[in-house]
Scaffold this motif. Structure first.
Motif, mmCIF file in Angstrom:
data_model
loop_
_atom_site.group_PDB
_atom_site.id
_atom_site.type_symbol
_atom_site.label_atom_id
_atom_site.label_comp_id
_atom_site.label_asym_id
_atom_site.label_seq_id
_atom_site.Cartn_x
_atom_site.Cartn_y
_atom_site.Cartn_z
ATOM 1 N N GLN A 1 0.832 -1.201 0.000
ATOM 2 C CA GLN A 1 0.000 0.000 0.000
ATOM 3 C C GLN A 1 0.863 1.246 0.000
ATOM 4 O O GLN A 1 1.911 1.278 0.641
ATOM 5 C CB GLN A 1 -0.885 0.071 1.247
ATOM 6 C CG GLN A 1 -2.054 -0.859 1.264
ATOM 7 C CD GLN A 1 -2.947 -0.588 2.464
ATOM 8 O OE1 GLN A 1 -2.481 -0.265 3.555
ATOM 9 N NE2 GLN A 1 -4.248 -0.725 2.269
ATOM 10 N N ILE B 1 -0.168 5.156 0.922
ATOM 11 C CA ILE B 1 -1.231 6.070 1.342
ATOM 12 C C ILE B 1 -0.599 7.456 1.424
ATOM 13 O O ILE B 1 0.332 7.677 2.208
ATOM 14 C CB ILE B 1 -1.847 5.675 2.692
ATOM 15 C CG1 ILE B 1 -2.338 4.225 2.663
ATOM 16 C CG2 ILE B 1 -2.996 6.627 3.037
ATOM 17 C CD1 ILE B 1 -2.827 3.697 4.008
ATOM 18 N N GLN C 1 -1.883 -1.130 -3.806
ATOM 19 C CA GLN C 1 -2.970 -0.170 -3.613
ATOM 20 C C GLN C 1 -2.394 1.229 -3.426
ATOM 21 O O GLN C 1 -1.441 1.406 -2.676
ATOM 22 C CB GLN C 1 -3.774 -0.502 -2.354
ATOM 23 C CG GLN C 1 -4.648 -1.698 -2.459
ATOM 24 C CD GLN C 1 -5.457 -1.886 -1.187
ATOM 25 O OE1 GLN C 1 -4.982 -1.646 -0.087
ATOM 26 N NE2 GLN C 1 -6.692 -2.323 -1.337
ATOM 27 N N LEU D 1 -3.733 4.817 -2.149
ATOM 28 C CA LEU D 1 -4.847 5.441 -1.450
ATOM 29 C C LEU D 1 -4.461 6.853 -1.028
ATOM 30 O O LEU D 1 -3.269 7.200 -1.008
ATOM 31 C CB LEU D 1 -5.224 4.612 -0.217
ATOM 32 C CG LEU D 1 -5.531 3.133 -0.477
ATOM 33 C CD1 LEU D 1 -5.573 2.357 0.831
ATOM 34 C CD2 LEU D 1 -6.830 2.992 -1.247
ATOM 35 N N TYR D 2 -5.448 7.640 -0.675
ATOM 36 C CA TYR D 2 -5.225 9.016 -0.261
ATOM 37 C C TYR D 2 -5.956 9.238 1.057
ATOM 38 O O TYR D 2 -7.161 8.981 1.149
ATOM 39 C CB TYR D 2 -5.719 10.001 -1.329
ATOM 40 C CG TYR D 2 -5.051 9.741 -2.660
ATOM 41 C CD1 TYR D 2 -3.850 10.347 -2.979
ATOM 42 C CD2 TYR D 2 -5.595 8.829 -3.563
ATOM 43 C CE1 TYR D 2 -3.205 10.073 -4.180
ATOM 44 C CE2 TYR D 2 -4.965 8.549 -4.761
ATOM 45 C CZ TYR D 2 -3.768 9.172 -5.060
ATOM 46 O OH TYR D 2 -3.127 8.888 -6.238
#
Length: 148
Positions: A113, A115, A134, A136-137
């Motif tokens: 991930q 982020i 992944q 993501l924010y």
């Protein structure tokens, strides 16, 4: 200079993964247990060190390993990869968090991930299994998104 018991890789030290102002303030022992060390080593070897070598700039780890007690205290998810030694929140002084994330993505590093936060990037890596890759924010991040 060879690696010592204090070094994980040529650019990262155990103390960087264990450092926590919250743990210090609450007198929590946040040393990485022996059972978790291989996970931290693999994460550094396959993600953080290659990134450091590519950007040729220091990477600051604002949150690395978190023992369960520390993770609970900071409001971390019970399934946080910080607890397993497979995640770190990082920043590079001269780069925006989005640019750090973009570099990790473009280098095709084996991340699970990414982020993006306003001031740092959470990056994780699975020791076993498939990396989800992944991106993501965090809800507080309002900037641009990665170019894929």
């Amino acid at each position: 200079m060879g690696l010592t018991t204090r070094n994980i890789t040529k650019s990262f030290r155990w103390s960087e993964f264990e450092l926590s102002a919250t743990a210090k303030a609450h007198k929590i022992d946040n040393r990485v247990p022996d059972a978790v060390k291989p996970y931290v080593q693999e994460f550094c070897r396959t993600v953080l060190q290659p990134l450091r070598d590519k950007v040729c700039k220091p990477i600051t780890i604002s949150s690395g390993y978190r023992c369960k007690k520390l993770n609970e205290l900071v409001g971390g998810s019970p399934t946080s990869q910080h607890v397993t030694g497979e995640a770190a929140d990082i920043k590079i002084a001269t780069m925006r968090p989005l640019d750090v994330a973009q570099k990790i993505y473009d280098m095709k590093l084996p991340f699970d991930q990414l982020i993006v936060y306003p001031a740092w990037v959470h990056v994780s890596h699975r020791m076993f299994g498939i990396q989800r890759r992944q991106v993501l924010y965090n809800k507080s991040y309002t900037g641009e998104h990665l170019k894929r």
